[in-house]
Scaffold this motif. Structure first.
Motif, short mmCIF file in Angstrom:
data_model
loop_
_atom_site.label_atom_id
_atom_site.label_comp_id
_atom_site.label_asym_id
_atom_site.label_seq_id
_atom_site.Cartn_x
_atom_site.Cartn_y
_atom_site.Cartn_z
N SER A 1 0.80 -1.19 -0.05
CA SER A 1 -0.06 -0.14 0.03
C SER A 1 1.04 1.29 0.02
O SER A 1 0.32 2.27 -0.66
CB SER A 1 -0.87 -0.01 1.11
OG SER A 1 -0.20 0.11 2.42
N LEU A 2 1.96 1.16 0.57
CA LEU A 2 2.96 2.25 0.57
C LEU A 2 3.53 2.64 -0.77
O LEU A 2 3.51 3.80 -1.29
CB LEU A 2 4.20 2.24 1.80
CG LEU A 2 5.04 3.33 1.70
CD1 LEU A 2 4.26 4.50 2.36
CD2 LEU A 2 6.18 2.77 2.72
N LEU A 3 3.80 1.54 -1.34
CA LEU A 3 4.28 1.55 -2.73
C LEU A 3 3.30 2.21 -3.78
O LEU A 3 3.46 2.92 -4.55
CB LEU A 3 4.63 0.06 -3.45
CG LEU A 3 5.97 -0.51 -2.69
CD1 LEU A 3 6.19 -2.05 -3.22
CD2 LEU A 3 7.03 0.36 -2.97
N LEU A 4 2.07 1.82 -3.38
CA LEU A 4 0.83 2.31 -4.40
C LEU A 4 0.68 4.00 -4.02
O LEU A 4 0.54 4.58 -4.95
CB LEU A 4 -0.47 1.67 -4.13
CG LEU A 4 -1.61 2.09 -5.03
CD1 LEU A 4 -1.56 1.95 -6.28
CD2 LEU A 4 -2.81 1.54 -4.31
N ASN A 5 0.94 4.22 -2.87
CA ASN A 5 0.88 5.53 -2.44
C ASN A 5 1.91 6.65 -3.18
O ASN A 5 1.73 7.74 -4.02
CB ASN A 5 0.90 5.78 -1.27
CG ASN A 5 -0.40 5.42 -0.10
OD1 ASN A 5 -1.20 5.26 -0.90
ND2 ASN A 5 -0.17 5.30 1.08
N PHE B 1 1.52 8.92 -6.61
CA PHE B 1 2.12 10.60 -6.17
C PHE B 1 2.96 10.85 -7.51
O PHE B 1 3.05 11.98 -7.99
CB PHE B 1 3.02 10.49 -5.02
CG PHE B 1 3.84 11.69 -4.90
CD1 PHE B 1 3.34 12.93 -4.45
CD2 PHE B 1 5.21 11.54 -5.08
CE1 PHE B 1 4.12 13.97 -4.25
CE2 PHE B 1 6.13 12.63 -4.78
CZ PHE B 1 5.39 13.84 -4.64
N PHE B 2 3.72 9.79 -8.05
CA PHE B 2 4.75 10.03 -9.07
C PHE B 2 3.92 10.27 -10.56
O PHE B 2 4.35 10.94 -11.48
CB PHE B 2 5.74 9.07 -9.20
CG PHE B 2 6.91 9.34 -8.26
CD1 PHE B 2 7.49 10.18 -8.16
CD2 PHE B 2 7.20 8.39 -7.36
CE1 PHE B 2 8.75 10.35 -7.41
CE2 PHE B 2 8.21 8.27 -6.48
CZ PHE B 2 8.96 9.52 -6.39
N TRP B 3 2.79 9.30 -10.46
CA TRP B 3 2.02 9.44 -11.65
C TRP B 3 1.54 10.91 -11.93
O TRP B 3 1.29 11.36 -12.93
CB TRP B 3 0.79 8.56 -11.62
CG TRP B 3 1.28 6.98 -11.96
CD1 TRP B 3 1.46 6.01 -11.24
CD2 TRP B 3 1.72 6.68 -13.25
NE1 TRP B 3 1.99 4.94 -11.93
CE2 TRP B 3 1.97 5.28 -13.29
CE3 TRP B 3 1.85 7.48 -14.57
CZ2 TRP B 3 2.52 4.51 -14.23
CZ3 TRP B 3 2.30 6.44 -15.69
CH2 TRP B 3 2.45 5.21 -15.69
N GLY C 1 6.91 6.27 -11.40
CA GLY C 1 5.62 5.67 -11.41
C GLY C 1 5.32 4.24 -12.08
O GLY C 1 4.81 3.49 -11.29
N VAL C 2 5.94 3.97 -13.03
CA VAL C 2 5.90 2.83 -13.53
C VAL C 2 6.56 1.67 -12.87
O VAL C 2 6.17 0.71 -12.63
CB VAL C 2 6.68 2.76 -15.22
CG1 VAL C 2 6.95 1.42 -15.67
CG2 VAL C 2 5.80 3.56 -15.87
N VAL C 3 7.84 1.73 -12.22
CA VAL C 3 8.58 0.73 -11.57
C VAL C 3 7.64 0.55 -10.19
O VAL C 3 7.58 -0.64 -9.89
CB VAL C 3 10.04 1.39 -11.10
CG1 VAL C 3 10.75 0.43 -10.28
CG2 VAL C 3 10.63 1.30 -12.41
#
Length: 132
Positions: free
Chosen positions: A37-41, A45-47, A82-84
């Motif tokens: 979930s932290l990675l998704l946040n 953000f980067f997207w 964002g992609v990574v």
């Protein structure tokens, strides 16, 4: 009393109630939640930054090279990040689902239920059921 309301609660009996044995380490893992979930946040953000910088690139006047290249670099870096992060999130986000499936797999198969007839088969049992 006038104006008094009584609530009626109806409870339907479940067809089958399953109780699972859950070990403490499994509860700890469920309580922590998925680290994905932290990675998704961060990915979202980067997207968002990538979309904003892309919009700025499209609206920036072409004569200003410094502005164009600054936002182009920001766009490329945040798009890659964002992609990574999205890819890593996608591979990790199923960990809680796997844990729940593991807990459900611990349920043993249903035992065979033997139905017993209600008629007494033994004379001694018949005497017990009749009045003396």
């Amino acid at each position: 009393m006038k104006g008094e309301y009584r609530q009626v609660v109806k409870l339907a009996q479940p067809g089958e109630l399953k109780a699972y044995v859950v070990f403490e380490h499994q509860l700890d893992l469920l309580a922590q939640g998925s680290p994905a979930s932290l990675l998704l946040n961060f990915a979202l953000f980067f997207w968002g930054i990538a979309a904003t910088s892309f919009g700025t690139i499209l609206t920036a006047p072409p004569s200003q090279d410094r502005t164009y290249y600054t936002f182009l670099i920001i766009f490329i870096l945040t798009l890659i990040a964002g992609v990574v992060l999205s890819a890593v999130w996608y591979t990790m986000h199923r960990s809680v689902t796997r844990l729940v499936d593991e807990i459900k797999a611990q349920m043993p198969a249903n035992p065979a239920v033997e139905q017993v007839s209600s008629e007494p088969t033994d004379e001694g049992e018949a005497k017990l059921h009749t009045s003396s």
